[in-house]
Design an enzyme around this catalytic site. Structure first.
Site, PDB file in Angstrom:
ATOM      1  N   GLU A  54      20.185  84.560 -69.836  1.00  0.00           N
ATOM      2  CA  GLU A  54      20.057  83.459 -68.860  1.00  0.00           C
ATOM      3  C   GLU A  54      19.235  83.904 -67.654  1.00  0.00           C
ATOM      4  O   GLU A  54      18.473  83.131 -67.083  1.00  0.00           O
ATOM      5  CB  GLU A  54      21.457  82.976 -68.452  1.00  0.00           C
ATOM      6  CG  GLU A  54      22.103  82.164 -69.568  1.00  0.00           C
ATOM      7  CD  GLU A  54      23.609  82.236 -69.635  1.00  0.00           C
ATOM      8  OE1 GLU A  54      24.252  82.614 -68.637  1.00  0.00           O
ATOM      9  OE2 GLU A  54      24.159  81.907 -70.715  1.00  0.00           O
ATOM     10  N   GLU A  64      23.278  90.275 -77.812  1.00  0.00           N
ATOM     11  CA  GLU A  64      23.633  88.859 -77.732  1.00  0.00           C
ATOM     12  C   GLU A  64      22.473  88.007 -78.264  1.00  0.00           C
ATOM     13  O   GLU A  64      21.508  87.754 -77.526  1.00  0.00           O
ATOM     14  CB  GLU A  64      23.894  88.457 -76.282  1.00  0.00           C
ATOM     15  CG  GLU A  64      25.040  89.180 -75.618  1.00  0.00           C
ATOM     16  CD  GLU A  64      25.594  88.388 -74.443  1.00  0.00           C
ATOM     17  OE1 GLU A  64      26.792  88.131 -74.423  1.00  0.00           O
ATOM     18  OE2 GLU A  64      24.806  87.998 -73.553  1.00  0.00           O
ATOM     19  N   HIS A  70      20.752  89.765 -68.729  1.00  0.00           N
ATOM     20  CA  HIS A  70      21.341  88.677 -69.519  1.00  0.00           C
ATOM     21  C   HIS A  70      20.247  87.657 -69.841  1.00  0.00           C
ATOM     22  O   HIS A  70      19.369  87.415 -69.021  1.00  0.00           O
ATOM     23  CB  HIS A  70      22.488  88.021 -68.742  1.00  0.00           C
ATOM     24  CG  HIS A  70      23.275  87.079 -69.609  1.00  0.00           C
ATOM     25  ND1 HIS A  70      22.836  85.808 -69.890  1.00  0.00           N
ATOM     26  CD2 HIS A  70      24.440  87.245 -70.282  1.00  0.00           C
ATOM     27  CE1 HIS A  70      23.717  85.232 -70.708  1.00  0.00           C
ATOM     28  NE2 HIS A  70      24.689  86.077 -70.959  1.00  0.00           N
ATOM     29  N   SER A 120      29.324  83.434 -78.442  1.00  0.00           N
ATOM     30  CA  SER A 120      30.370  82.610 -79.072  1.00  0.00           C
ATOM     31  C   SER A 120      31.468  83.453 -79.716  1.00  0.00           C
ATOM     32  O   SER A 120      32.029  83.082 -80.750  1.00  0.00           O
ATOM     33  CB  SER A 120      29.762  81.631 -80.090  1.00  0.00           C
ATOM     34  OG  SER A 120      28.913  80.719 -79.429  1.00  0.00           O
ATOM     35  N   LYS A 168      30.062  84.109 -65.716  1.00  0.00           N
ATOM     36  CA  LYS A 168      28.853  83.353 -65.326  1.00  0.00           C
ATOM     37  C   LYS A 168      29.112  82.677 -63.970  1.00  0.00           C
ATOM     38  O   LYS A 168      29.787  83.255 -63.132  1.00  0.00           O
ATOM     39  CB  LYS A 168      28.470  82.377 -66.433  1.00  0.00           C
ATOM     40  CG  LYS A 168      28.392  83.064 -67.800  1.00  0.00           C
ATOM     41  CD  LYS A 168      27.694  82.266 -68.841  1.00  0.00           C
ATOM     42  CE  LYS A 168      27.651  83.064 -70.142  1.00  0.00           C
ATOM     43  NZ  LYS A 168      26.887  82.442 -71.193  1.00  0.00           N
ATOM     44  N   ASN A 182      32.400  87.656 -69.111  1.00  0.00           N
ATOM     45  CA  ASN A 182      31.264  87.207 -68.308  1.00  0.00           C
ATOM     46  C   ASN A 182      31.593  85.797 -67.828  1.00  0.00           C
ATOM     47  O   ASN A 182      31.429  84.830 -68.570  1.00  0.00           O
ATOM     48  CB  ASN A 182      29.985  87.218 -69.167  1.00  0.00           C
ATOM     49  CG  ASN A 182      28.779  86.723 -68.377  1.00  0.00           C
ATOM     50  OD1 ASN A 182      28.861  86.512 -67.174  1.00  0.00           O
ATOM     51  ND2 ASN A 182      27.665  86.529 -69.064  1.00  0.00           N
ATOM     52  N   GLY A 237      26.981  80.477 -76.127  1.00  0.00           N
ATOM     53  CA  GLY A 237      27.453  79.160 -75.699  1.00  0.00           C
ATOM     54  C   GLY A 237      27.240  78.060 -76.727  1.00  0.00           C
ATOM     55  O   GLY A 237      27.431  76.878 -76.417  1.00  0.00           O
TER      56      GLY A 237
HETATM   57  P1  PGA Z   1      29.572  82.871 -74.765  1.00  0.00           P
HETATM   58  O1  PGA Z   1      28.669  83.687 -73.722  1.00  0.00           O
HETATM   59  O2  PGA Z   1      30.707  83.764 -75.163  1.00  0.00           O
HETATM   60  O3  PGA Z   1      30.022  81.651 -74.011  1.00  0.00           O
HETATM   61  O4  PGA Z   1      28.700  82.529 -75.932  1.00  0.00           O
HETATM   62  C1  PGA Z   1      28.428  85.051 -73.898  1.00  0.00           C
HETATM   63  C2  PGA Z   1      27.451  85.549 -72.864  1.00  0.00           C
HETATM   64  O5  PGA Z   1      26.512  84.814 -72.509  1.00  0.00           O
HETATM   65  O6  PGA Z   1      27.593  86.679 -72.355  1.00  0.00           O
END
Ligand code: PGA
Length: 248
Positions: free
Chosen positions: A99, A169, A97, A209, A12, A10, A175
């Site tokens: 976000e 998630e 997601h 993460s 982003k 991903n 993150g």
């Molecule tokens: P991350 O993000 O691996 O940076 O924690 C995962 C995601 O948001 O899909």
């Protein structure tokens, strides 16, 4: 893992088309060698999808988007439809997601409509679910996650549910550098499988993460079929290394 693993990058809101092309040049040769043992998809910003289509043309690495709209076409300024994504060779699309739920007001209802539209358009949805830190602290993980799963997938037929991908998630793990404990993620994913008929054969990923050091421990768990990887997917060599670490 009982099912063929899937690793989804991903990106982003990262990478211009030239940066996407550079990534592919470093990635596809090494990734291609892994495809017999793991499905691999790069979920990129809309503006990079055509570049991925051209650059990945000789490869079995798949292209993914990070969102879509559920109507086919019309007066929806700024939106991108499933047929538009399909025309670019997109095989997977992330929906719901955290976000997008948090920053762009995506609702459970929109997630359900997008999921159904993607299935109808032959694109595999990667439906994201997960609890907040507050919900975790209040022991509400099961309640929150199962309600998201039911809202997104409740109206589908069991055989359709088997075709989708779910990414569990935990929001607090995204993150943050603080990944979930693999056994605890495994238990939540087992709970997700038991929520609705058909999910026993669906692929369910862990995200939050995930990195080169912890990926193998997650993927060694019975119920975890791979990862949705943010930060650790941004560097092509790191992402290859991460996938390889689980296939040893
Ligand atoms: P991350 O993000 O691996 O940076 O924690 C995962 C995601 O948001 O899909």
């Amino acid at each position: 893992m009982n099912r063929k693993p899937l690793f989804a990058a991903n990106w982003k809101m990262h990478k211009t088309p030239p940066q996407a092309a550079e990534y592919v040049s470093l990635f596809w040769g090494a990734a291609e060698a892994l495809v017999p043992r793991a499905d691999i998809v790069l979920c990129a910003p809309f503006v990079d999808l055509e570049t991925l289509r051209l650059e990945l043309a000789p490869s079995s690495v798949k292209i993914g988007a990070q969102d879509c709209y559920y109507e086919k076409e019309g007066a929806f300024t700024g939106e991108v439809s499933v047929p538009m994504l399909a025309a670019l060779g997109v095989a997977y699309c992330i929906v719901g997601h955290s976000e997008r739920r948090r920053l762009f007001a995506e609702t459970d209802e929109a997630v359900a409509r997008k999921t159904a539209a993607l299935l109808a358009g032959q694109i595999t949805p990667i439906v994201c679910v997960g609890e907040s830190l507050e919900e975790k602290q209040q022991d509400l993980t099961v309640q929150r996650v199962s309600s998201q799963v039911r809202a997104a997938l409740g109206d589908l037929k069991a055989e359709e549910r088997g075709k989708i991908v779910i990414a569990y998630e935990p929001i607090w793990a995204i993150g943050s550098g603080l990944a979930d404990d693999p056994a605890s993620a495994n238990a939540t994913i087992a709970m997700i499988r038991a929520t609705l008929e058909g999910l026993q054969s669906a692929r369910i990923l862990y995200g939050g993460s995930m990195n080169v050091s912890n990926c193998a421990a997650f993927c060694a768990q019975q119920e975890i079929d791979g990862g949705l990887v943010g930060s650790a997917s941004l560097d092509a060599r790191t992402f290859v290394q991460l996938i390889k670490s689980t296939l040893a």
